[in-house]
Scaffold this motif. Structure first.
Motif, PDB file in Angstrom:
ATOM      1  N   SER A  38       1.012  -0.845  -0.374  1.00  0.00           N
ATOM      2  CA  SER A  38       0.116  -0.572   0.017  1.00  0.00           C
ATOM      3  C   SER A  38       1.379   0.954   0.245  1.00  0.00           C
ATOM      4  O   SER A  38       0.802   2.220   0.673  1.00  0.00           O
ATOM      5  CB  SER A  38      -0.769   0.484   1.106  1.00  0.00           C
ATOM      6  OG  SER A  38      -1.800  -0.824   1.085  1.00  0.00           O
ATOM      7  N   ASN A  39       1.993   1.476  -1.417  1.00  0.00           N
ATOM      8  CA  ASN A  39       2.648   2.819  -1.288  1.00  0.00           C
ATOM      9  C   ASN A  39       3.431   2.522  -2.493  1.00  0.00           C
ATOM     10  O   ASN A  39       3.031   1.731  -3.154  1.00  0.00           O
ATOM     11  CB  ASN A  39       3.520   2.424   0.359  1.00  0.00           C
ATOM     12  CG  ASN A  39       5.084   1.435  -0.894  1.00  0.00           C
ATOM     13  OD1 ASN A  39       4.658   0.921  -1.197  1.00  0.00           O
ATOM     14  ND2 ASN A  39       5.159   0.603   0.684  1.00  0.00           N
ATOM     15  N   VAL A  40       3.659   4.183  -2.806  1.00  0.00           N
ATOM     16  CA  VAL A  40       4.170   4.624  -4.030  1.00  0.00           C
ATOM     17  C   VAL A  40       5.190   4.010  -4.143  1.00  0.00           C
ATOM     18  O   VAL A  40       6.108   4.564  -3.527  1.00  0.00           O
ATOM     19  CB  VAL A  40       3.821   5.814  -4.327  1.00  0.00           C
ATOM     20  CG1 VAL A  40       4.669   6.576  -5.720  1.00  0.00           C
ATOM     21  CG2 VAL A  40       2.450   6.434  -4.292  1.00  0.00           C
ATOM     22  N   VAL A  41       6.106   3.260  -5.204  1.00  0.00           N
ATOM     23  CA  VAL A  41       7.167   3.070  -5.591  1.00  0.00           C
ATOM     24  C   VAL A  41       8.159   3.950  -6.265  1.00  0.00           C
ATOM     25  O   VAL A  41       8.677   4.540  -5.723  1.00  0.00           O
ATOM     26  CB  VAL A  41       7.463   1.216  -6.506  1.00  0.00           C
ATOM     27  CG1 VAL A  41       8.346   1.603  -6.239  1.00  0.00           C
ATOM     28  CG2 VAL A  41       6.117   0.222  -5.532  1.00  0.00           C
ATOM     29  N   ALA A  42       7.196   4.656  -7.324  1.00  0.00           N
ATOM     30  CA  ALA A  42       8.551   5.762  -8.015  1.00  0.00           C
ATOM     31  C   ALA A  42       7.430   6.635  -8.779  1.00  0.00           C
ATOM     32  O   ALA A  42       5.544   6.183  -9.188  1.00  0.00           O
ATOM     33  CB  ALA A  42       9.554   6.125  -8.551  1.00  0.00           C
ATOM     34  N   THR A  43       7.065   8.039  -8.917  1.00  0.00           N
ATOM     35  CA  THR A  43       6.465   8.921  -9.745  1.00  0.00           C
ATOM     36  C   THR A  43       6.728   9.378 -10.912  1.00  0.00           C
ATOM     37  O   THR A  43       8.051   9.985 -10.181  1.00  0.00           O
ATOM     38  CB  THR A  43       5.463  10.035  -8.980  1.00  0.00           C
ATOM     39  OG1 THR A  43       4.468   8.917  -8.284  1.00  0.00           O
ATOM     40  CG2 THR A  43       4.632  10.784  -9.267  1.00  0.00           C
ATOM     41  N   LEU A  44       6.479   9.464 -11.762  1.00  0.00           N
ATOM     42  CA  LEU A  44       6.866  10.177 -12.840  1.00  0.00           C
ATOM     43  C   LEU A  44       6.131  11.400 -14.021  1.00  0.00           C
ATOM     44  O   LEU A  44       5.687  10.651 -14.188  1.00  0.00           O
ATOM     45  CB  LEU A  44       7.722   9.753 -14.035  1.00  0.00           C
ATOM     46  CG  LEU A  44       9.070   8.891 -14.090  1.00  0.00           C
ATOM     47  CD1 LEU A  44       9.420   7.572 -14.931  1.00  0.00           C
ATOM     48  CD2 LEU A  44      10.138   9.599 -13.434  1.00  0.00           C
ATOM     49  N   ASP A  45       6.769  12.185 -14.545  1.00  0.00           N
ATOM     50  CA  ASP A  45       5.764  13.136 -14.987  1.00  0.00           C
ATOM     51  C   ASP A  45       6.767  13.271 -16.572  1.00  0.00           C
ATOM     52  O   ASP A  45       7.667  13.616 -16.829  1.00  0.00           O
ATOM     53  CB  ASP A  45       5.990  15.010 -14.320  1.00  0.00           C
ATOM     54  CG  ASP A  45       4.910  14.782 -13.251  1.00  0.00           C
ATOM     55  OD1 ASP A  45       4.216  14.333 -12.683  1.00  0.00           O
ATOM     56  OD2 ASP A  45       5.626  15.575 -12.482  1.00  0.00           O
ATOM     57  N   ILE A  46       5.445  12.596 -17.504  1.00  0.00           N
ATOM     58  CA  ILE A  46       6.331  13.570 -18.754  1.00  0.00           C
ATOM     59  C   ILE A  46       6.011  15.038 -19.061  1.00  0.00           C
ATOM     60  O   ILE A  46       4.917  15.092 -19.009  1.00  0.00           O
ATOM     61  CB  ILE A  46       6.261  12.106 -19.360  1.00  0.00           C
ATOM     62  CG1 ILE A  46       6.311  10.948 -19.563  1.00  0.00           C
ATOM     63  CG2 ILE A  46       6.134  12.903 -21.024  1.00  0.00           C
ATOM     64  CD1 ILE A  46       5.745   9.796 -20.256  1.00  0.00           C
ATOM     65  N   THR A  47       6.663  15.766 -19.542  1.00  0.00           N
ATOM     66  CA  THR A  47       6.037  17.068 -19.392  1.00  0.00           C
ATOM     67  C   THR A  47       5.702  17.897 -20.795  1.00  0.00           C
ATOM     68  O   THR A  47       5.709  16.532 -21.824  1.00  0.00           O
ATOM     69  CB  THR A  47       7.058  18.169 -18.913  1.00  0.00           C
ATOM     70  OG1 THR A  47       8.522  17.536 -20.087  1.00  0.00           O
ATOM     71  CG2 THR A  47       7.907  18.224 -17.457  1.00  0.00           C
ATOM     72  N   SER A  48       4.904  18.476 -21.306  1.00  0.00           N
ATOM     73  CA  SER A  48       4.907  18.773 -22.489  1.00  0.00           C
ATOM     74  C   SER A  48       5.493  18.770 -23.404  1.00  0.00           C
ATOM     75  O   SER A  48       6.269  19.283 -23.281  1.00  0.00           O
ATOM     76  CB  SER A  48       3.849  19.965 -21.987  1.00  0.00           C
ATOM     77  OG  SER A  48       3.741  20.300 -23.190  1.00  0.00           O
ATOM     78  N   GLY A  49       6.066  17.764 -24.269  1.00  0.00           N
ATOM     79  CA  GLY A  49       6.564  18.507 -25.791  1.00  0.00           C
ATOM     80  C   GLY A  49       7.690  17.428 -25.348  1.00  0.00           C
ATOM     81  O   GLY A  49       8.259  16.825 -26.301  1.00  0.00           O
ATOM     82  N   SER A  50       7.701  15.949 -24.220  1.00  0.00           N
ATOM     83  CA  SER A  50       8.610  15.972 -24.462  1.00  0.00           C
ATOM     84  C   SER A  50       7.635  13.762 -24.228  1.00  0.00           C
ATOM     85  O   SER A  50       6.537  13.693 -23.496  1.00  0.00           O
ATOM     86  CB  SER A  50       9.217  15.421 -22.832  1.00  0.00           C
ATOM     87  OG  SER A  50      10.087  16.522 -23.032  1.00  0.00           O
ATOM     88  N   SER A  51       8.542  13.024 -24.773  1.00  0.00           N
ATOM     89  CA  SER A  51       8.161  11.208 -24.614  1.00  0.00           C
ATOM     90  C   SER A  51       8.650  10.917 -23.971  1.00  0.00           C
ATOM     91  O   SER A  51       8.227   9.656 -23.912  1.00  0.00           O
ATOM     92  CB  SER A  51       8.225  11.644 -26.272  1.00  0.00           C
ATOM     93  OG  SER A  51       9.456  11.223 -26.893  1.00  0.00           O
TER      94      SER A  51
END
Length: 93
Positions: A38-51
């Motif tokens: 019941s926990n988050v391992v990791a979080t990522l943001d793919i930003t606008s314009g990036s793939s």
């Protein structure tokens, strides 16, 4: 749904996310969630314009044998363009 199972005690070391179609107006957020602990391992943001994006920063890197994981998309590109996402979690024993 597809929930991969951890087969041995491991440590998450790197997470990468790829979008075949990059978001154009806002970020697309993905996370790996450990259902068993019941926990988050990791979080990522793919930003606008990036793939793609890669990070070695983990929220909870310890994984135990038998843990079930889930990939969540927690924020979508407001323009609806980020699509066909792949997520890779690298681990060491």
């Amino acid at each position: 749904s597809w929930n991969p199972r951890v087969v041995a005690t491991q440590t998450a070391t790197r997470i990468s996310a790829y979008a075949k179609t990059a978001p154009t107006t806002s970020s697309l957020t993905v996370r790996i969630y450990n259902i068993t602990q019941s926990n988050v391992v990791a979080t990522l943001d793919i930003t606008s314009g990036s793939s793609s994006v890669t990070s070695t920063s983990m929220t909870n890197a310890s994984l135990s044998a038998g843990d079930f994981l889930r990939v969540d998309v927690t924020a979508l590109d407001s323009g609806g363009t980020g699509a066909n996402i792949s997520v890779i979690l690298d681990v060491t024993e």
